[in-house]
Design a protein around this motif. Structure first.
Motif, PDB file in Angstrom:
ATOM      1  N   LYS A  96       0.856  -1.186   0.000  1.00 44.38           N
ATOM      2  CA  LYS A  96       0.000   0.000   0.000  1.00 44.38           C
ATOM      3  C   LYS A  96       0.890   1.233   0.000  1.00 44.38           C
ATOM      4  CE  LYS A  96      -2.049   1.275   3.829  1.00 44.38           C
ATOM      5  NZ  LYS A  96      -2.986   1.340   4.968  1.00 44.38           N
ATOM      6  N   THR A 154      -4.430   3.323  -0.847  1.00 37.99           N
ATOM      7  CA  THR A 154      -5.227   2.882   0.304  1.00 37.99           C
ATOM      8  C   THR A 154      -5.098   1.398   0.591  1.00 37.99           C
ATOM      9  OG1 THR A 154      -7.166   2.476  -1.109  1.00 37.99           O
ATOM     10  CG2 THR A 154      -6.930   4.680  -0.151  1.00 37.99           C
ATOM     11  N   ASP A 173     -12.950   7.402   1.220  1.00 35.14           N
ATOM     12  CA  ASP A 173     -11.605   6.917   1.563  1.00 35.14           C
ATOM     13  C   ASP A 173     -10.532   7.965   1.268  1.00 35.14           C
ATOM     14  OD1 ASP A 173     -12.554   4.276   2.240  1.00 35.14           O
ATOM     15  OD2 ASP A 173     -12.847   3.964   0.104  1.00 35.14           O
ATOM     16  N   ILE A 205      -5.500  10.585   1.676  1.00 40.95           N
ATOM     17  CA  ILE A 205      -6.200   9.533   2.416  1.00 40.95           C
ATOM     18  C   ILE A 205      -6.849  10.124   3.668  1.00 40.95           C
ATOM     19  CG2 ILE A 205      -5.907   7.371   3.691  1.00 40.95           C
ATOM     20  CD1 ILE A 205      -3.589   6.702   1.871  1.00 40.95           C
ATOM     21  N   ARG A 245      -7.723  10.057   7.236  1.00 39.41           N
ATOM     22  CA  ARG A 245      -7.185   9.340   8.399  1.00 39.41           C
ATOM     23  C   ARG A 245      -7.904   9.708   9.702  1.00 39.41           C
ATOM     24  NH1 ARG A 245      -2.576   6.899   6.772  1.00 39.41           N
ATOM     25  NH2 ARG A 245      -1.499   7.749   4.940  1.00 39.41           N
ATOM     26  N   CYS A 254     -10.067   3.431   5.691  1.00 35.77           N
ATOM     27  CA  CYS A 254      -8.800   4.119   5.917  1.00 35.77           C
ATOM     28  C   CYS A 254      -8.802   4.933   7.211  1.00 35.77           C
ATOM     29  CB  CYS A 254      -8.496   5.058   4.750  1.00 35.77           C
ATOM     30  SG  CYS A 254      -8.360   4.253   3.152  1.00 35.77           S
ATOM     31  N   SER A 313      -9.551   0.074   9.942  1.00 35.65           N
ATOM     32  CA  SER A 313      -8.321   0.709  10.418  1.00 35.65           C
ATOM     33  C   SER A 313      -8.520   1.569  11.657  1.00 35.65           C
ATOM     34  CB  SER A 313      -7.721   1.582   9.298  1.00 35.65           C
ATOM     35  OG  SER A 313      -7.407   0.813   8.156  1.00 35.65           O
TER      36      SER A 313
END
Length: 504
Positions: A5, A292, A334, A340, A342, A363, A386
């Motif tokens: 990734k 991702t 995502d 990304i 987070r 993500c 995640s």
């Protein structure tokens, strides 16, 4: 090398005066075999470079500093350098450059990056631009005006090269050719020649042929024009079909090789040729998949979703007053603008009374403080794979929640996370949770069953205050471990009355 990734993929434009090499970008990838750094670099000189010593300063997703490491790499193969496991950001610096027989070509010492003036952009409104474009066709792409800097020169592609370098280390353009063909006086002369040729069209008039010789000349003229026409057709085919086909094929190869930005740029430049416009979207989507690590990824832009905003660290925020969609089932994307997602910012869904169901991105790692504060209609939350932290007061006053299952990936729950969720009946906390903070389930008056899938060792003050309906607590540890749990005495009396089911 196994599939990894892409954690981050960033350009870097730093250059030190007279340095024979420039770092252009850094990519951090992560897989089961570890976390790795790949450094992209371009030469600024014709001199052979044997090896480079590089210093890399790493930081995590929240910009907290990690280790600073030194590497020795070669310009033709800089890839797969091991780096800190939690690395997301990195700044790389060239320290020393060596030539043949490990001779030192350049050393940074105490020097700082050169502060370069902005390079002049070549605009299409320039009266000489079209002539310049004709001169450069098939050779270089005119983007910037070539100029001279301290110790070097910059190409029309923007790359920096040392003074003694005859060719650009990025696009291969010849320095002398650029100086000649970008000169305004040269372009004016060439433009005048072009305009004269364009204006030289034969006048239409009736011709009376008086003898055979004139007819012969006519036949020769037709043959000549036919030949010229054939050449023109071949040239048109070359530029309209052959060259775009070659570029299209190269873009497809770049896409398959994982060079997504390069592929997207070429497809975009091809415009309406074949399915190039659709291929741009494919390149962007496949880059999102690579970054991702998801087979199915949901990337959006702020142009499509103006109610969203994201920082370069991946903290997503929302302007609820701009949202016009349905609240029945809200989905957190995502990626937003290529970054990304987070973390959700503080009070992301504050007072969203209309929201019923939400799906969080795979993500997403952190729910900020008060994420769902006063979301009175929220009934169901789908956590991603995640998620690691749930902020303080994240679900306070979510009075329609009846059940919550916290994934095993979560290791931290904040103060009052589920305070006053008055219809919450069943709670299952993941194996990563070892501490229940103060007031975490305070005033959850309907709470009946609590499943602790981890070995909880501490329960904070008022964690179960005003929870009269609690009947059972299922605990993953043994009875002995439960007896060792440190339970704050403040208003947790209910825990002495409930049935505790342990692993024994």
């Amino acid at each position: 090398m196994e599939d990894r990734k892409i954690v981050s993929d960033r350009e870097q434009k730093e250059w030190y005066t007279r340095c024979p090499l420039r770092i252009t970008g850094n990519t951090i990838t992560k897989g089961n075999d570890g976390t790795f750094l790949r450094i992209a670099m371009l030469p600024c000189t014709d001199t052979v470079i044997a090896k480079i010593e590089v210093r890399a300063a790493f930081a995590d997703a929240r910009r907290a500093p990690l280790d600073t490491l030194s590497y020795t790499v070669r310009p033709e193969d800089s890839g797969e350098l091991p780096c800190p496991e939690n690395a997301v950001y990195v700044v790389t610096t060239v320290e020393n450059v060596y030539g043949a027989d490990d001779g030192l070509l350049w050393s940074r010492g105490n020097s700082t990056p050169a502060v370069l003036p902005a390079q002049e952009i070549l605009w299409q409104t320039d009266p000489l631009y079209e002539q310049l474009r004709r001169e450069c066709e098939g050779i270089v792409k005119p983007v910037y005006r070539p100029d001279t800097i301290d110790g070097g020169w910059r190409c029309t592609c923007g790359h920096i090269n040392l003074t003694e370098s005859g060719r650009c280390g990025a696009c291969g353009a010849d320095h002398e050719w650029l100086i000649t063909h970008f000169d305004p006086e040269f372009l004016k002369r060439q433009q005048a020649v072009y305009e004269d040729l364009k204006a030289a069209s034969p006048e239409k008039k009736k011709v009376v042929y008086r003898n055979e010789k004139m007819r012969e000349n006519q036949r020769k003229m037709y043959l000549l024009l036919g030949g010229i026409g054939a050449v023109i057709i071949l040239v048109v085919l070359l530029f309209v079909l052959v060259i775009p086909s070659v570029r299209y094929s190269n873009a497809v190869k770049a896409l398959e090789a994982g060079e997504f930005d390069k592929a997207a740029a070429v497809f975009a430049d091809l415009g309406g040729f074949r399915d190039a416009e659709e291929r741009v979207g494919e390149a962007v989507y496949r880059k999102a998949q690579a970054m991702t690590g998801l087979d199915s990824v949901n990337p959006v832009t702020t142009a499509e979703c103006p109610w969203l905003a994201i920082t370069e660290d991946g903290v997503l925020s929302m302007r609820k007053e701009k949202y016009t969609g349905s609240w029945e089932h809200f989905v957190i994307p995502d990626m937003v603008d290529g970054v990304i997602v987070r973390e959700l910012s503080k009070s992301f869904f504050l007072n969203c009374d209309e929201m019923i169901e939400v799906t969080l991105s795979d993500c997403l790692e952190v729910l900020g403080e008060q994420t769902f504060f006063n979301c009175a209609s929220l009934r169901k939350v789908h956590f991603g794979k995640s998620i690691t932290a749930i902020g303080a007061r994240a679900f306070i006053n979510c009075t329609s929640l009846t059940e919550i299952v916290i994934p095993d990936t979560v290791t931290e729950i904040g103060l009052r996370a589920f305070n006053s969720c008055t219809n919450l009946r069943n709670v299952s906390l993941g194996s990563g949770i070892t501490k229940l903070p103060s007031y975490v389930f305070s005033c959850c008056s309907s709470l009946e069953q609590v499943f602790l899938r981890g070995i909880v060792t501490e329960i904070g003050a008022y964690a179960f205050s005003e929870c009269p309906a609690v009947k059972t607590i299922t605990y993953s540890g043994t009875a002995e471990q439960w007896n060792d749990v440190v339970i704050a005495p403040e208003d947790n009396d209910i825990l002495s009355e409930v049935t505790v089911i342990t692993a024994e």
